[in-house]
Write a protein that holds these residues in place. Structure first.
Motif, PDB file in Angstrom:
ATOM      1  N   UNK A 110     -24.563  12.390  11.084  1.00 19.46           N
ATOM      2  CA  UNK A 110     -24.077  13.635  10.470  1.00 19.46           C
ATOM      3  C   UNK A 110     -23.521  13.374   9.078  1.00 19.46           C
ATOM      4  N   UNK A 111     -22.760  12.299   8.936  1.00 13.77           N
ATOM      5  CA  UNK A 111     -22.192  11.969   7.635  1.00 13.77           C
ATOM      6  C   UNK A 111     -23.290  11.654   6.625  1.00 13.77           C
ATOM      7  N   UNK A 112     -24.312  10.959   7.073  1.00  9.55           N
ATOM      8  CA  UNK A 112     -25.436  10.649   6.181  1.00  9.55           C
ATOM      9  C   UNK A 112     -26.132  11.945   5.754  1.00  9.55           C
ATOM     10  N   UNK A 113     -26.256  12.875   6.678  1.00  6.02           N
ATOM     11  CA  UNK A 113     -26.919  14.145   6.387  1.00  6.02           C
ATOM     12  C   UNK A 113     -26.177  14.963   5.341  1.00  6.02           C
ATOM     13  N   UNK A 114     -24.845  14.990   5.409  1.00  7.01           N
ATOM     14  CA  UNK A 114     -24.070  15.882   4.533  1.00  7.01           C
ATOM     15  C   UNK A 114     -23.579  15.194   3.268  1.00  7.01           C
ATOM     16  N   UNK A 115     -23.946  13.943   3.065  1.00  4.08           N
ATOM     17  CA  UNK A 115     -23.368  13.150   1.972  1.00  4.08           C
ATOM     18  C   UNK A 115     -23.570  13.757   0.581  1.00  4.08           C
ATOM     19  N   UNK A 116     -24.645  14.518   0.387  1.00  8.59           N
ATOM     20  CA  UNK A 116     -24.912  15.102  -0.934  1.00  8.59           C
ATOM     21  C   UNK A 116     -24.762  16.619  -0.964  1.00  8.59           C
ATOM     22  N   UNK A 117     -24.160  17.170   0.063  1.00  9.50           N
ATOM     23  CA  UNK A 117     -23.979  18.618   0.128  1.00  9.50           C
ATOM     24  C   UNK A 117     -22.727  19.050  -0.643  1.00  9.50           C
ATOM     25  N   UNK A 118     -22.678  20.320  -1.001  1.00  6.46           N
ATOM     26  CA  UNK A 118     -21.467  20.909  -1.562  1.00  6.46           C
ATOM     27  C   UNK A 118     -20.408  20.956  -0.462  1.00  6.46           C
ATOM     28  N   UNK A 119     -19.113  21.059  -0.809  1.00  5.24           N
ATOM     29  CA  UNK A 119     -18.057  21.029   0.213  1.00  5.24           C
ATOM     30  C   UNK A 119     -18.237  22.060   1.324  1.00  5.24           C
ATOM     31  N   UNK A 175     -21.296  21.096   3.379  1.00  2.98           N
ATOM     32  CA  UNK A 175     -21.047  19.838   4.079  1.00  2.98           C
ATOM     33  C   UNK A 175     -20.177  20.063   5.321  1.00  2.98           C
ATOM     34  N   UNK A 176     -19.057  20.746   5.148  1.00  6.72           N
ATOM     35  CA  UNK A 176     -18.149  20.964   6.274  1.00  6.72           C
ATOM     36  C   UNK A 176     -18.785  21.897   7.296  1.00  6.72           C
ATOM     37  N   UNK A 177     -19.466  22.933   6.835  1.00  4.48           N
ATOM     38  CA  UNK A 177     -20.124  23.867   7.745  1.00  4.48           C
ATOM     39  C   UNK A 177     -21.165  23.149   8.599  1.00  4.48           C
ATOM     40  N   UNK A 178     -21.985  22.310   7.959  1.00  2.49           N
ATOM     41  CA  UNK A 178     -23.015  21.573   8.694  1.00  2.49           C
ATOM     42  C   UNK A 178     -22.386  20.569   9.653  1.00  2.49           C
ATOM     43  N   UNK A 179     -21.342  19.901   9.201  1.00  2.00           N
ATOM     44  CA  UNK A 179     -20.645  18.909  10.020  1.00  2.00           C
ATOM     45  C   UNK A 179     -20.104  19.555  11.301  1.00  2.00           C
ATOM     46  N   UNK A 180     -19.509  20.719  11.162  1.00  2.00           N
ATOM     47  CA  UNK A 180     -18.979  21.427  12.328  1.00  2.00           C
ATOM     48  C   UNK A 180     -20.101  21.905  13.236  1.00  2.00           C
ATOM     49  N   UNK A 181     -21.205  22.335  12.641  1.00  2.82           N
ATOM     50  CA  UNK A 181     -22.359  22.734  13.449  1.00  2.82           C
ATOM     51  C   UNK A 181     -22.833  21.581  14.324  1.00  2.82           C
ATOM     52  N   UNK A 182     -22.847  20.386  13.753  1.00  2.00           N
ATOM     53  CA  UNK A 182     -23.313  19.222  14.510  1.00  2.00           C
ATOM     54  C   UNK A 182     -22.348  18.891  15.651  1.00  2.00           C
ATOM     55  N   UNK A 183     -21.049  19.042  15.402  1.00  4.19           N
ATOM     56  CA  UNK A 183     -20.073  18.828  16.472  1.00  4.19           C
ATOM     57  C   UNK A 183     -20.295  19.819  17.613  1.00  4.19           C
ATOM     58  N   UNK A 184     -20.524  21.073  17.261  1.00 12.06           N
ATOM     59  CA  UNK A 184     -20.732  22.106  18.274  1.00 12.06           C
ATOM     60  C   UNK A 184     -22.015  21.845  19.053  1.00 12.06           C
ATOM     61  N   UNK A 203      -9.762  23.853   6.888  1.00 11.62           N
ATOM     62  CA  UNK A 203     -10.062  22.589   6.217  1.00 11.62           C
ATOM     63  C   UNK A 203     -10.897  22.699   4.940  1.00 11.62           C
ATOM     64  N   UNK A 204     -11.631  23.779   4.742  1.00  9.84           N
ATOM     65  CA  UNK A 204     -12.429  23.885   3.523  1.00  9.84           C
ATOM     66  C   UNK A 204     -11.556  23.923   2.269  1.00  9.84           C
ATOM     67  N   UNK A 205     -10.454  24.680   2.251  1.00 13.37           N
ATOM     68  CA  UNK A 205      -9.589  24.652   1.051  1.00 13.37           C
ATOM     69  C   UNK A 205      -9.058  23.258   0.734  1.00 13.37           C
ATOM     70  N   UNK A 206      -8.823  22.452   1.759  1.00  8.89           N
ATOM     71  CA  UNK A 206      -8.336  21.096   1.532  1.00  8.89           C
ATOM     72  C   UNK A 206      -9.412  20.276   0.824  1.00  8.89           C
ATOM     73  N   UNK A 207     -10.648  20.402   1.268  1.00  6.03           N
ATOM     74  CA  UNK A 207     -11.748  19.685   0.620  1.00  6.03           C
ATOM     75  C   UNK A 207     -11.924  20.133  -0.824  1.00  6.03           C
ATOM     76  N   UNK A 208     -11.908  21.425  -1.045  1.00  6.54           N
ATOM     77  CA  UNK A 208     -12.102  21.950  -2.398  1.00  6.54           C
ATOM     78  C   UNK A 208     -10.966  21.527  -3.330  1.00  6.54           C
ATOM     79  N   UNK A 209      -9.772  21.517  -2.775  1.00  4.96           N
ATOM     80  CA  UNK A 209      -8.617  21.089  -3.575  1.00  4.96           C
ATOM     81  C   UNK A 209      -8.728  19.613  -3.944  1.00  4.96           C
ATOM     82  N   UNK A 210      -9.229  18.789  -3.013  1.00  8.80           N
ATOM     83  CA  UNK A 210      -9.377  17.360  -3.277  1.00  8.80           C
ATOM     84  C   UNK A 210     -10.421  17.131  -4.391  1.00  8.80           C
ATOM     85  N   UNK A 211     -11.461  17.918  -4.392  1.00  9.83           N
ATOM     86  CA  UNK A 211     -12.502  17.765  -5.410  1.00  9.83           C
ATOM     87  C   UNK A 211     -12.048  18.222  -6.791  1.00  9.83           C
ATOM     88  N   UNK A 212     -11.115  19.152  -6.817  1.00 10.44           N
ATOM     89  CA  UNK A 212     -10.644  19.716  -8.104  1.00 10.44           C
ATOM     90  C   UNK A 212      -9.537  18.891  -8.734  1.00 10.44           C
TER      91      UNK A 212
END
Length: 222
Positions: free
Chosen positions: A90-99, A102-111, A212-221
């Protein structure tokens, strides 16, 4: 199941031969054990419950596993290894995605994982309140899973977070994800759903994105 069919199954499973047949029998025992440990905490489960669930002789288990602790450790090891290997993909899959993607796909894979391997998160949640985690068989596999998963995350997204923040982020994400996806019908009802259904899983996804998405976006900014 008819009595004759049940007897035949016990006879075929009960020979305890080495080789492929022995491996198949071992996997049959572990499959039944996963169901039992998903329904009951380690301390409440028993070897007899596993035998009843699998509909095979109680003595068959003793041939492959000396005690309940060894069964549970084997279940934990297999569950953690399966989740770790999938998580790495999953991490390899989302490595080049936008935040957001990436998080949306990651959660989909968990589900998706929770639907395919529904026992895994239930087993973890059932045993999180164990009085002394170091006495829980297989506890080290869970620790290694979380440690290695964090390391893989940091390797996939280097310098995304300040030192220590990646661990904080993943600890909280993992705790909520495992708790939500390991929830039973009663826990889902507390959250406003009559059962653990598709609507509940969608709520889990949206809630985790909200947190968690705001946390990711804040980290990138930064």
């Amino acid at each position: 199941m008819k009595k004759e069919e049940k007897t035949n199954r016990k006879t075929k499973a009960g020979n305890g031969l080495p080789g492929k047949r022995g491996d198949d029998t071992r996997q049959m025992i572990l499959a039944a054990a996963r169901q039992v440990f998903a329904a009951h905490p380690y301390n409440a489960a028993s070897i007899r419950m596993i035998a009843n669930k699998g509909e095979f002789y109680h003595g068959l288990i003793r041939y492959h596993f000396p005690n309940k602790a060894r069964i549970f450790e084997a279940v934990m090891e297999d569950a953690c290894r399966t989740l770790y290997n999938d998580n790495k993909e999953w991490l390899r899959e989302i490595s080049n995605y936008s935040p957001d993607k990436a998080l949306s796909t990651y959660l989909d894979r968990f589900i998706e994982f929770s639907q395919k391997h529904h026992e895994v998160f239930r087993i973890i949640v059932n045993n999180m309140s164990h009085d002394d985690p170091t006495t829980l068989p297989g506890y080290q596999h869970l620790v290694r899973l979380l440690t290695d998963t964090q390391q893989d995350f940091e390797n996939t997204f280097p310098k995304l977070f300040a030192i220590g923040d990646a661990g904080r982020f993943l600890t909280c994400l993992n705790a909520l994800t495992i708790n939500f996806l390991g929830a039973g019908s009663i826990e889902a009802a507390i959250m406003g759903f009559p059962e653990r259904n598709e609507a509940y899983l969608q709520w889990v996804r949206e809630t985790l994105l909200f947190i968690f998405l705001p946390v990711l976006e804040n980290a990138l900014n930064k």
